[in-house]
Design an enzyme around this catalytic site. Structure first.
Site, PDB file in Angstrom:
ATOM      1  N   THR A 344      -2.579  69.975   7.809  1.00 52.25           N
ATOM      2  CA  THR A 344      -2.800  71.373   7.372  1.00 52.25           C
ATOM      3  C   THR A 344      -2.973  71.501   5.848  1.00 52.25           C
ATOM      4  O   THR A 344      -2.739  70.567   5.109  1.00 52.25           O
ATOM      5  CB  THR A 344      -1.636  72.268   7.835  1.00 52.25           C
ATOM      6  OG1 THR A 344      -0.405  71.631   7.481  1.00 52.25           O
ATOM      7  CG2 THR A 344      -1.658  72.476   9.327  1.00 52.25           C
ATOM      8  N   ASP A 345      -3.360  72.713   5.425  1.00 55.12           N
ATOM      9  CA  ASP A 345      -3.602  73.001   3.994  1.00 55.12           C
ATOM     10  C   ASP A 345      -2.402  73.693   3.360  1.00 55.12           C
ATOM     11  O   ASP A 345      -2.557  74.569   2.515  1.00 55.12           O
ATOM     12  CB  ASP A 345      -4.829  73.920   3.832  1.00 55.12           C
ATOM     13  CG  ASP A 345      -6.037  73.409   4.584  1.00 55.12           C
ATOM     14  OD1 ASP A 345      -6.307  72.214   4.475  1.00 55.12           O
ATOM     15  OD2 ASP A 345      -6.688  74.202   5.276  1.00 55.12           O
ATOM     16  N   SER A 370       0.812  76.633  -0.600  1.00 59.78           N
ATOM     17  CA  SER A 370      -0.530  76.883  -0.072  1.00 59.78           C
ATOM     18  C   SER A 370      -1.494  76.069  -0.920  1.00 59.78           C
ATOM     19  O   SER A 370      -1.553  76.255  -2.132  1.00 59.78           O
ATOM     20  CB  SER A 370      -0.881  78.365  -0.163  1.00 59.78           C
ATOM     21  OG  SER A 370      -2.237  78.546   0.168  1.00 59.78           O
ATOM     22  N   ARG A 371      -2.221  75.151  -0.284  1.00 59.16           N
ATOM     23  CA  ARG A 371      -3.105  74.274  -1.062  1.00 59.16           C
ATOM     24  C   ARG A 371      -4.407  74.974  -1.444  1.00 59.16           C
ATOM     25  O   ARG A 371      -5.250  74.385  -2.103  1.00 59.16           O
ATOM     26  CB  ARG A 371      -3.378  72.970  -0.280  1.00 59.16           C
ATOM     27  CG  ARG A 371      -2.111  72.172  -0.111  1.00 59.16           C
ATOM     28  CD  ARG A 371      -2.306  70.761   0.363  1.00 59.16           C
ATOM     29  NE  ARG A 371      -0.981  70.183   0.599  1.00 59.16           N
ATOM     30  CZ  ARG A 371      -0.454  69.962   1.784  1.00 59.16           C
ATOM     31  NH1 ARG A 371      -1.132  70.275   2.860  1.00 59.16           N
ATOM     32  NH2 ARG A 371       0.741  69.435   1.909  1.00 59.16           N
ATOM     33  N   VAL A 372      -4.565  76.222  -1.027  1.00 57.55           N
ATOM     34  CA  VAL A 372      -5.726  77.006  -1.430  1.00 57.55           C
ATOM     35  C   VAL A 372      -5.403  77.758  -2.727  1.00 57.55           C
ATOM     36  O   VAL A 372      -6.252  77.976  -3.568  1.00 57.55           O
ATOM     37  CB  VAL A 372      -6.134  77.970  -0.292  1.00 57.55           C
ATOM     38  CG1 VAL A 372      -7.151  78.980  -0.771  1.00 57.55           C
ATOM     39  CG2 VAL A 372      -6.703  77.177   0.870  1.00 57.55           C
TER      40      VAL A 372
END
Length: 508
Positions: A344-345, A370-372
């Site tokens: 997951t991101d 959150s990698r965004v």
């Protein structure tokens, strides 16, 4: 003489191959939802196999002398020696907008008593995920309505954000809040008749959940008016493991239809821990070699091929995935949790200690990411929430340190004071998502020290009073904030004026 013998041998070989190659077989044995079948030499991997009594099977083990099929449907009617047939079709489910507002099983058949589905389109349950080139970077927000998440751990359209924590820490509540909030945004968008508005449709996949829990979730969505924008795929604990194994893929196929047709969808897998357990059960019955924790060797591929189907596609739509994983005693380093974390991101980690202290949602700032990042946030959220995560993480550290001594300097006391106010401000009741413009106004008030004179124990009450005040008396200000999605000097002056007015009203 030798040529005559060779010709006879060739004829025998042809006859024997014709005799063996057939599309009809017989059941050799049936146990725990898995049937071993003789004679299906032409069957494909993942092909639908027709069993007696309208039961459907999926060919999973293609061995030399037999085929292992998992059976979807009633296994109790099947007997040794029954005849089965291949269908020539891969497992597929109905897709389209006609599924919205419906509760279906793992094969897309309605189970809500609202009549049959007149489906025109079907999508394969198993499909190769979109490649790198067709994908687009994540930049549009999925607003959960939960202040702690929207401000610190933003989720974007096309992202895969894991929700992880022990049982009874509020994992399902977070996703139900998100679905309710999206339904509210959809209603506003459709009412405004904005040509640029992109609704977000939701798919909730319940795997291995108790029937009563699924019924409660449906009732909550119906009460909030969110069911009309939602598809529910139910594979409860009472279903056989095959249904629980197929359900997430069926939900992904329904979500892909929206993505491929230029729309946006959100899919929730509740939960993938039970999905892995169902797959382990099937694999062990099929006599596949077991590995760590008795899971089969391809358990990583089980979830990666599912979650990789979530994407934002260029010139099309997006599919956002919110998988849920249940941990045991907070162990995020267990086999399935580490697998899904790596796919997951980012993850939202819910802590049992925080939940028991009354901090709900019990989001752990230190372990959630959150990698965004802020690329999936609106400008106004970035303006008011930029420093929040750092301040809260610092507060947690200082709070642990402050337990050992009471002699603290003024700066440390101020940081602890601010941190405890932020914690109180983020407390939120279940199924009560906060609109993003309201969140921005409240966080702006926090940032500009309007909550500082209020006692920490009264922060929740003050925040509720402010929400009511802004919602009833300053709705025009909130509308402007929502339309602009940024706080400029004019809006800041208006917010200041409104908050001064509220301060007087609340103090009085």
């Amino acid at each position: 003489m030798s040529t005559v013998i060779e010709q006879i041998e060739q004829q025998i070989a042809q006859l024997s191959s014709k005799a063996v190659k057939k599309n009809t077989g017989t059941i050799r044995s049936v146990a725990d939802g898995v049937a071993k079948v003789d004679g299906l030499s032409d069957v494909m991997y993942n092909e639908m196999v027709q069993f007696p009594g309208n039961a459907i099977g999926i060919a999973l083990n293609l061995e030399e002398d037999e085929v292992g099929c998992v059976v979807l449907g009633d296994v109790s009617q099947l007997r040794e020696g029954d005849e089965v047939q291949t269908t020539g079709r891969l497992l597929s489910v109905p897709v389209g907008k006609l599924l919205l507002g419906r509760v279906v099983d793992a094969l897309g058949r309605p189970v809500d008593g609202k009549g049959p589905l007149d489906a025109k389109e079907f999508y394969p349950v198993e499909k190769i995920a979109p490649g790198i080139i067709v994908r687009k970077s994540v930049s549009q927000p999925v607003l959960t309505g939960i202040m702690a998440i929207d401000s610190m751990i933003p989720i974007g359209r096309g992202q895969r954000e894991l929700i992880i924590g022990d049982r009874s820490t509020g994992k399902t509540t977070i996703v139900i809040d998100t679905i309710i909030n999206q339904a509210r945004i959809n209603r506003l968008g459709f009412a405004a008749k904005d040509p640029g508005f992109r609704p977000l449709y939701s798919i909730y996949v319940a795997v291995g959940q108790k029937q009563s829990n699924i019924a409660r979730t449906i009732a909550s969505l119906e009460a909030a008016g969110a069911l009309e924008y939602t598809i529910i795929v139910a594979a409860p604990a009472a279903d056989n493991p095959a249904n629980q194994y197929v359900a997430p893929y069926a939900g992904a196929a329904m979500g892909e239809w929206f993505m491929e047709n230029g729309m946006d969808a959100l899919i929730v897998y509740d939960d993938l821990s039970k999905h892995a357990v169902a797959y382990r059960q099937i694999s062990l019955i099929l006599k596949r070699p077991s590995g760590r924790e008795a899971y089969p060797g391809d358990v990583f591929y089980l979830h990666s091929r599912l979650l990789e189907r979530a994407a934002r596609l260029a010139d099309k739509g997006s599919l956002t995935a919110l998988p849920i994983i249940e941990t045991l005693a907070g162990d995020v380093s267990a086999y399935i949790p580490t697998n899904v974390i790596s796919i997951t991101d980012g993850q939202i980690y819910l802590e049992t200690d925080l939940f028991n202290q009354g901090v709900r949602p019990a989001v752990s700032v230190g372990l959630s990411v959150s990698r965004v990042g802020s690329s999936a946030q609106l400008k106004m959220t970035k303006q008011v929430a930029g420093k929040l995560k750092g301040e809260l993480a610092q507060f947690r550290e200082l709070a642990a340190f402050a337990q050992f001594g009471s002699d603290l300097d003024a700066r440390t006391r101020a940081q602890l004071d601010r941190g405890s106010r932020i914690v109180e401000l983020f407390k939120q009741p279940a199924f009560n998502p906060v609109p993003i413009e309201m969140q921005a106004a409240i966080l702006w008030a926090m940032q500009n020290n309007y909550f500082d004179p209020i006692d920490v124990k009264k922060i929740v009450d003050a925040a509720n009073h402010l929400k009511e005040f802004l919602g009833t008396r300053k709705s025009a200000l909130l509308d402007t904030l929502r339309q602009k999605s940024a706080i400029d000097d004019t809006l800041a002056a208006e917010l200041k004026k409104a908050l001064e007015e509220w301060k007087g009203a609340y103090a009085g």
